[in-house]
Structure formats: structure tokens, C-alpha cells
Design an enzyme around this catalytic site. Sequence first.
Site, PDB file in Angstrom:
ATOM      1  CG  PHE A 138       6.042  -2.058   0.731  1.00 30.87           C
ATOM      2  CD1 PHE A 138       4.948  -2.380  -0.059  1.00 30.87           C
ATOM      3  CD2 PHE A 138       6.701  -3.088   1.392  1.00 30.87           C
ATOM      4  CE1 PHE A 138       4.519  -3.700  -0.192  1.00 30.87           C
ATOM      5  CE2 PHE A 138       6.280  -4.410   1.265  1.00 30.87           C
ATOM      6  CZ  PHE A 138       5.182  -4.713   0.475  1.00 30.87           C
ATOM      7  CG  ASP A 223       9.475  -1.187   7.718  1.00 31.53           C
ATOM      8  OD1 ASP A 223      10.424  -1.994   7.720  1.00 31.53           O
ATOM      9  OD2 ASP A 223       8.444  -1.344   7.025  1.00 31.53           O
ATOM     10  CE  LYS A 252      11.916  -7.670   2.166  1.00 33.82           C
ATOM     11  NZ  LYS A 252      11.182  -6.415   2.112  1.00 33.82           N
TER      12      LYS A 252
HETATM   13  C1  LIG Z   1       9.623  -6.421   2.508  1.00 31.48           C
HETATM   14  C2  LIG Z   1       9.192  -5.314   3.399  1.00 31.48           C
HETATM   15  C3  LIG Z   1       8.104  -5.481   4.282  1.00 31.48           C
HETATM   16  C4  LIG Z   1       7.267  -6.737   4.326  1.00 31.48           C
HETATM   17  O1  LIG Z   1       7.986  -7.862   4.662  1.00 31.48           O
HETATM   18  P1  LIG Z   1       7.359  -9.319   4.331  1.00 31.48           P
HETATM   19  O2  LIG Z   1       8.329 -10.259   4.974  1.00 31.48           O
HETATM   20  O3  LIG Z   1       7.299  -9.438   2.853  1.00 31.48           O
HETATM   21  O4  LIG Z   1       6.013  -9.354   4.960  1.00 31.48           O
HETATM   22  C5  LIG Z   1       7.793  -4.432   5.114  1.00 31.48           C
HETATM   23  N1  LIG Z   1       8.497  -3.280   5.102  1.00 31.48           N
HETATM   24  C6  LIG Z   1       9.548  -3.096   4.275  1.00 31.48           C
HETATM   25  C7  LIG Z   1      10.310  -1.806   4.317  1.00 31.48           C
HETATM   26  C8  LIG Z   1       9.912  -4.094   3.377  1.00 31.48           C
HETATM   27  O5  LIG Z   1      10.932  -3.889   2.525  1.00 31.48           O
END
Ligand SMILES: *Cc1c(COP(=O)(O)O)cnc(C)c1O
Length: 395
Positions: A138, A223, A252
Amino acid sequence: MSDRSTTASVHTIEQTHTSGVYPKRDLAIVRGEGAYLWDDRGRRYIDCVGGQGAANLGHSHPAIAEAIARQARTLISCPEIFYNDVRARYLAELTAVAPGELNRAFLSNSGAEAIEAALKFARISTGRREIVAAMRGFHGRTMGALSATWNKKYRGPFLPLVPDFIHIPYNNIEALTRAVSDATAAVLLEPVQGEGGVRPADPAFLQAARELCDERGALLILDEIQTGFGRTGRLFALEHYGVNPDILVLAKSIAGGAPMGATLLGPRVGELPRMVHGSTFGGNPLAAAAARAALQVMQEERLPERAERLGRQVMERLRAMDAPLIREVRGLGLMIGIELKIKVGPVLRALQERGVLALPAGATVLRLLPPLVIEQEDMEQVVDAIEEVLAAMRQ
Ligand SMILES: *Cc1c(COP(=O)(O)O)cnc(C)c1O
């Protein structure tokens, strides 16, 4: 905001005017402090949603509130056509705690935006197009980030997405070796898959990704939007693996809950052409001030160590629990996934009734992302509640 009629009106107003893209829980949250949230009727909850990973420092941390208030009175907007004192200091502090040679950063406002920047910078600096990502991965919901995201539920309605994205099974070195070629711009991976069910990478898999990228001239993008800032028991999860990426993506909890994203760049991302990317709000002094304070709190309160210790205790208890409905307990630090033999929805509702808020990660995984400041007794109460709820559901 305490009587039932006010509650009803908050729900009704949102139902009427919101986009409708979110399935909402029957709960209006109006206040937070540390690992507690309160609803509009004054009921207190122990929070294991943790702002979906944005609240590692706890809710409304006084140092964050103070930094934001002070900066708001000084300067809120300052686009990157100018230099700015707060942004400059933050860039120096962030790159100083980052691993390896990640000495530069592009600042933005969310995780998806930070991923978009990573994808664009990887393409432009390699002159290649292909991105290799993982099944169950994700990376966000804007069109580029969505192209790297695997789940059909998110992708399906928006096809066709950006071409030349390949998805391989996570933790499968053979498939990765087959996929990475001299057409690969980057390999993009989460060190622990979050949305995909809380699945830590095998150390050999991340190490193989690093070696393959070196060998074939591709960039490694990690990520750490969800795993970063203490969540897994280290400031960044990559420290568990000893693998340094060419691009590190953060968001985040980067600014104590305020919106911000960052794309950190190593030496293999060469000099970027002027105007090749940008963002009006990116690097704004308000977010930078919050992020400076967040980094300081993270270190002063030793939150990574706390996550490591509490996470180990929780997972030990969960694994020892006599709970036949638990299939597996996975995680790292305070990023915990409990794979169930039943659907997670009713479990989440039963926990909420007992004053515990938690998350799913797919249909059958209960995910806990408590603020790292959570008290040990509260964490134990959460585990007690899970035990009781699962015992009641066995009957
Ligand atoms: C939450 C998340 C995203 C996306 O972040 P947003 O601020 O919601 O766009 C991307 N990668 C990972 C691993 C995430 O947990």
C-alpha cells in the site's frame, strides 16, 4: 457537546455534507490526550488507531501544540521560492537522523504526495520507467501512488493507471530477481506491510532488493510512511534490517499529527532539474515547526525504545494467550497484527463497546497502532479486552 441530540446532529451534518467515501464508525471523537480519545458524550477510549499511524507522539502533545501556536503567530505560509529559517533547520535535523547518505529532502503534505515525488525522482534520475512493487503493498491513493498500490478494491474503479508498474509476491526473492532488470527505475517496498496485513519483510528479501538494485542500476525506495518515527522500535524500521535505500519516504507521524510528507534523497538521485516538481504548501513553516518539535519529543521521550519494550510484552502475551480464534500474531515494535480465523469487523465493534479503538488490516487482521506514549497498564487493558472479546465470540 454532551447531550444525545448534539451527537445526533454531528452525525447527521457529516452524513449530509461529506463526500461519502469513508465508511464511518458510529462515534464522534472530539478530544484527545496521549493515548486517550473522548467522544462527544464524554466517554473515554484507549486509542489503538493512533490516527492510522499519525499519532505516534500521542494526541495533542503539549510540545507540538506549543510549536504550532508559536509558529502560527510568526509565519504560516512561505513557498519554497524563498528560503525559510524553520524549514532550513528542520531539513538539517531530519537528514541528520536519517540513515546513510540521505542528505536532501523534498517536503510535501501527505504520504501519497511523498510517494509521487519518489516515483517522479526515480524516473527522472534513472531515465527508466518501470517500478517494481509488491503484492499486498500500500503506497497511497493518488494516481501514481495507486499504481504502486496492489489492492484491487482501491485500483479497480480507476483503471487504466500509470503503465509499467509490476507487482511481485512480497518476500519472494526469486520473483524479485526475475522482475528487476535494466529497465527498472526503482523497487518500492514497505519494510513492514501495513495495510496489507502487518507483514514484516524477511531480512534476506530486503537485502536482496538492495543488492539487485545495485547490480542492475535501479533505485531502492523504502516506504516508511507507517513504519517510521519509532513505530517498530527503531526511529526507522530499516535499522532492523541494515538496508539503506536511495529514497526514503516519510509522512504520518512526521509532524506530531500535523499533515506533512518527506521524500529523502541519496546520492544516486542526481541533481534534479529546476521546476521538475513542486508543491505550494510543501515545506511550509507551520508544518516544519511541528516536525522539528516532533523529532525532539521522539528523542527526549525515547519513544522508539518504548515501542520496542511495550511491543515485545504485548506480542508475548498475545502469543501465549489461549485463544483458538487467533491464527497468528505478527509485528515489529508497536505495529501489531493479529490474524484471526473470523472476520475482524465484529471484533472491532465489541472492542469499541469495551472502550478500545483499533484498526483492521484486511478482512481478518486486527491491527494495533497505539500512540507510543501509551501507558503499560492501558496496553495491558487492551490485551485483556481482546482476550475477553475473543472468548465471548467462541461461544
Ligand atoms: C498511509 C500510507 C500511505 C499513504 O499516506 P496518505 O497520507 O494517506 O496519503 C502510503 N504508504 C503507506 C505505507 C501508508 O501506511
